[in-house]
Design a protein around this motif. Structure first.
Motif, mmCIF file in Angstrom:
data_model
loop_
_atom_site.group_PDB
_atom_site.id
_atom_site.type_symbol
_atom_site.label_atom_id
_atom_site.label_comp_id
_atom_site.label_asym_id
_atom_site.label_seq_id
_atom_site.Cartn_x
_atom_site.Cartn_y
_atom_site.Cartn_z
ATOM 1 N N ASN A 3 0.747 -29.785 -19.266
ATOM 2 C CA ASN A 3 1.663 -28.965 -20.061
ATOM 3 C C ASN A 3 2.545 -29.895 -20.897
ATOM 4 O O ASN A 3 3.614 -30.309 -20.465
ATOM 5 N N CYS A 53 6.437 -29.626 -21.528
ATOM 6 C CA CYS A 53 7.394 -29.980 -20.473
ATOM 7 C C CYS A 53 7.139 -31.385 -19.941
ATOM 8 O O CYS A 53 8.057 -32.055 -19.478
ATOM 9 N N ASP A 69 4.540 -31.817 -17.672
ATOM 10 C CA ASP A 69 3.830 -31.646 -16.396
ATOM 11 C C ASP A 69 2.390 -32.122 -16.539
ATOM 12 O O ASP A 69 1.710 -31.764 -17.495
ATOM 13 N N CYS A 129 7.633 -31.117 -13.319
ATOM 14 C CA CYS A 129 9.032 -30.729 -13.153
ATOM 15 C C CYS A 129 9.192 -29.959 -11.832
ATOM 16 O O CYS A 129 8.202 -29.695 -11.137
ATOM 17 N N SER A 186 6.985 -26.617 -11.733
ATOM 18 C CA SER A 186 5.529 -26.787 -11.586
ATOM 19 C C SER A 186 5.192 -27.384 -10.216
ATOM 20 O O SER A 186 4.190 -27.017 -9.605
ATOM 21 N N ARG A 189 9.370 -21.713 -19.325
ATOM 22 C CA ARG A 189 9.106 -22.014 -17.918
ATOM 23 C C ARG A 189 7.793 -21.435 -17.401
ATOM 24 O O ARG A 189 7.264 -21.904 -16.390
ATOM 25 N N CYS A 199 5.039 -23.823 -16.759
ATOM 26 C CA CYS A 199 5.262 -24.664 -15.577
ATOM 27 C C CYS A 199 4.815 -23.912 -14.312
ATOM 28 O O CYS A 199 4.158 -24.466 -13.446
HETATM 29 ZN ZN ZN Z 1 7.426 -28.057 -16.254
#
Ligand code: ZN
Length: 147
Positions: A37, A40, A42, A65, A68, A126, A129
Protein backbone atom coordinates in the motif's frame (compact mmCIF):
# COMPACT_ATOMS: atom_id res chain seq x y z
CA UNK A 1 -19.83 6.17 17.51
CA UNK A 2 -19.02 8.08 20.71
CA UNK A 3 -15.46 8.95 21.61
CA UNK A 4 -14.98 6.51 24.49
CA UNK A 5 -15.77 3.64 22.11
CA UNK A 6 -13.45 5.20 19.60
CA UNK A 7 -10.63 5.30 22.14
CA UNK A 8 -11.30 1.73 23.21
CA UNK A 9 -11.01 0.54 19.60
CA UNK A 10 -7.83 2.57 19.11
CA UNK A 11 -6.33 0.96 22.18
CA UNK A 12 -7.34 -2.52 21.01
CA UNK A 13 -5.86 -1.86 17.55
CA UNK A 14 -2.57 -0.76 19.14
CA UNK A 15 -2.53 -3.87 21.34
CA UNK A 16 -2.97 -6.09 18.29
CA UNK A 17 -0.32 -4.10 16.38
CA UNK A 18 2.21 -4.78 19.15
CA UNK A 19 1.86 -8.57 19.03
CA UNK A 20 5.12 -10.05 17.82
CA UNK A 21 4.53 -13.78 17.60
CA UNK A 22 3.12 -13.76 14.05
CA UNK A 23 5.93 -11.60 12.64
CA UNK A 24 8.14 -14.42 11.37
CA UNK A 25 8.78 -16.47 8.26
CA UNK A 26 7.30 -19.97 7.98
CA UNK A 27 10.05 -21.87 6.19
CA UNK A 28 7.77 -24.52 4.66
CA UNK A 29 4.89 -22.18 3.83
CA UNK A 30 2.63 -23.42 1.03
CA UNK A 31 1.50 -19.94 -0.04
CA UNK A 32 2.68 -16.35 0.26
CA UNK A 33 1.12 -13.17 -1.02
CA UNK A 34 2.46 -9.66 -0.74
CA UNK A 35 0.26 -6.73 0.11
CA UNK A 36 1.64 -3.32 -0.77
CA UNK A 37 0.00 0.00 0.00
CA UNK A 38 2.27 2.79 -1.30
CA UNK A 39 0.04 5.60 -0.01
CA UNK A 40 0.78 4.55 3.57
CA UNK A 41 4.00 2.57 3.16
CA UNK A 42 2.58 -0.78 4.25
CA UNK A 43 4.45 -3.69 2.72
CA UNK A 44 3.41 -6.99 4.27
CA UNK A 45 3.63 -10.53 2.98
CA UNK A 46 1.15 -13.03 4.34
CA UNK A 47 2.44 -16.59 4.64
CA UNK A 48 0.23 -19.63 4.97
CA UNK A 49 1.00 -23.26 5.61
CA UNK A 50 -1.79 -25.53 4.46
CA UNK A 51 -2.12 -29.24 5.12
CA UNK A 52 -5.12 -31.30 3.92
CA UNK A 53 -7.12 -28.09 3.34
CA UNK A 54 -6.45 -26.87 6.89
CA UNK A 55 -4.45 -23.72 7.58
CA UNK A 56 -2.07 -25.19 10.13
CA UNK A 57 0.13 -22.10 10.38
CA UNK A 58 0.12 -18.46 9.28
CA UNK A 59 2.50 -15.55 9.71
CA UNK A 60 3.56 -12.31 8.07
CA UNK A 61 6.74 -10.56 7.12
CA UNK A 62 7.53 -6.96 6.31
CA UNK A 63 6.45 -3.69 7.88
CA UNK A 64 3.21 -1.81 8.11
CA UNK A 65 1.44 0.87 10.11
CA UNK A 66 -0.48 0.09 13.32
CA UNK A 67 -3.76 -0.57 11.50
CA UNK A 68 -2.36 -2.89 8.81
CA UNK A 69 -0.27 -4.76 11.38
CA UNK A 70 -3.18 -5.09 13.81
CA UNK A 71 -5.47 -6.24 10.99
CA UNK A 72 -2.93 -8.88 9.94
CA UNK A 73 -2.54 -10.18 13.49
CA UNK A 74 -6.32 -10.38 13.87
CA UNK A 75 -6.59 -12.18 10.51
CA UNK A 76 -3.96 -14.73 11.50
CA UNK A 77 -5.67 -15.33 14.84
CA UNK A 78 -8.95 -15.98 13.05
CA UNK A 79 -7.75 -18.36 10.32
CA UNK A 80 -5.12 -20.44 12.09
CA UNK A 81 -6.40 -23.98 12.55
CA UNK A 82 -9.40 -23.37 10.29
CA UNK A 83 -10.19 -24.99 6.97
CA UNK A 84 -9.62 -23.02 3.77
CA UNK A 85 -13.38 -23.00 3.31
CA UNK A 86 -13.89 -21.41 6.73
CA UNK A 87 -11.16 -18.86 5.98
CA UNK A 88 -13.02 -17.96 2.79
CA UNK A 89 -16.23 -17.39 4.77
CA UNK A 90 -14.38 -15.19 7.27
CA UNK A 91 -12.82 -13.20 4.41
CA UNK A 92 -16.19 -12.73 2.71
CA UNK A 93 -17.69 -11.49 6.01
CA UNK A 94 -14.77 -9.09 6.47
CA UNK A 95 -15.24 -7.50 3.05
CA UNK A 96 -18.99 -7.26 3.67
CA UNK A 97 -18.22 -5.33 6.86
CA UNK A 98 -15.73 -3.04 5.11
CA UNK A 99 -18.29 -2.30 2.40
CA UNK A 100 -20.77 -1.35 5.14
CA UNK A 101 -23.11 -4.16 4.16
CA UNK A 102 -25.46 -5.56 6.75
CA UNK A 103 -23.93 -8.41 8.71
CA UNK A 104 -25.77 -11.52 9.79
CA UNK A 105 -25.22 -13.02 13.23
CA UNK A 106 -23.16 -15.70 11.54
CA UNK A 107 -20.96 -13.03 9.92
CA UNK A 108 -20.42 -11.33 13.28
CA UNK A 109 -19.49 -14.65 14.85
CA UNK A 110 -16.98 -15.30 12.07
CA UNK A 111 -15.45 -11.83 12.39
CA UNK A 112 -14.56 -12.04 16.08
CA UNK A 113 -11.98 -9.37 16.98
CA UNK A 114 -12.00 -8.05 13.41
CA UNK A 115 -15.10 -5.99 14.27
CA UNK A 116 -12.80 -3.42 15.90
CA UNK A 117 -11.70 -2.48 12.36
CA UNK A 118 -15.23 -1.63 11.28
CA UNK A 119 -14.88 2.12 11.87
CA UNK A 120 -11.88 2.27 9.52
CA UNK A 121 -14.32 1.41 6.69
CA UNK A 122 -15.39 5.06 6.76
CA UNK A 123 -11.84 6.43 6.61
CA UNK A 124 -10.67 6.51 2.98
CA UNK A 125 -7.02 6.84 4.00
CA UNK A 126 -7.26 3.87 6.37
CA UNK A 127 -9.40 1.32 4.58
CA UNK A 128 -6.47 0.17 2.44
CA UNK A 129 -4.46 -0.47 5.61
CA UNK A 130 -7.28 -2.53 7.13
CA UNK A 131 -7.91 -4.63 4.04
CA UNK A 132 -4.31 -5.15 2.84
CA UNK A 133 -3.73 -8.63 4.28
CA UNK A 134 -7.31 -9.65 3.61
CA UNK A 135 -6.78 -8.98 -0.09
CA UNK A 136 -3.63 -11.12 0.13
CA UNK A 137 -5.58 -13.92 1.83
CA UNK A 138 -8.32 -13.67 -0.78
CA UNK A 139 -5.71 -14.09 -3.53
CA UNK A 140 -4.24 -17.14 -1.78
CA UNK A 141 -7.67 -18.75 -1.42
CA UNK A 142 -8.61 -18.00 -5.03
CA UNK A 143 -5.38 -19.54 -6.32
CA UNK A 144 -6.01 -22.51 -4.05
CA UNK A 145 -9.51 -23.07 -5.41
CA UNK A 146 -8.22 -23.12 -8.99
CA UNK A 147 -5.93 -26.05 -8.23
ZN1 ZN B 1 -1.16 1.69 6.66
Amino acid sequence: MNSSYDNLYKKMILDFARQKENHRVIKDATAAERGHNPSCGDDLTLLIKEQDSIIVDASFWGEGCAISTASTNILIGLIKGKSVNEARKITDAFFKMMQNEELTEEDQGLLGDAVILQNTADMPARIKCSTLSWHALKMIIQKDEKN
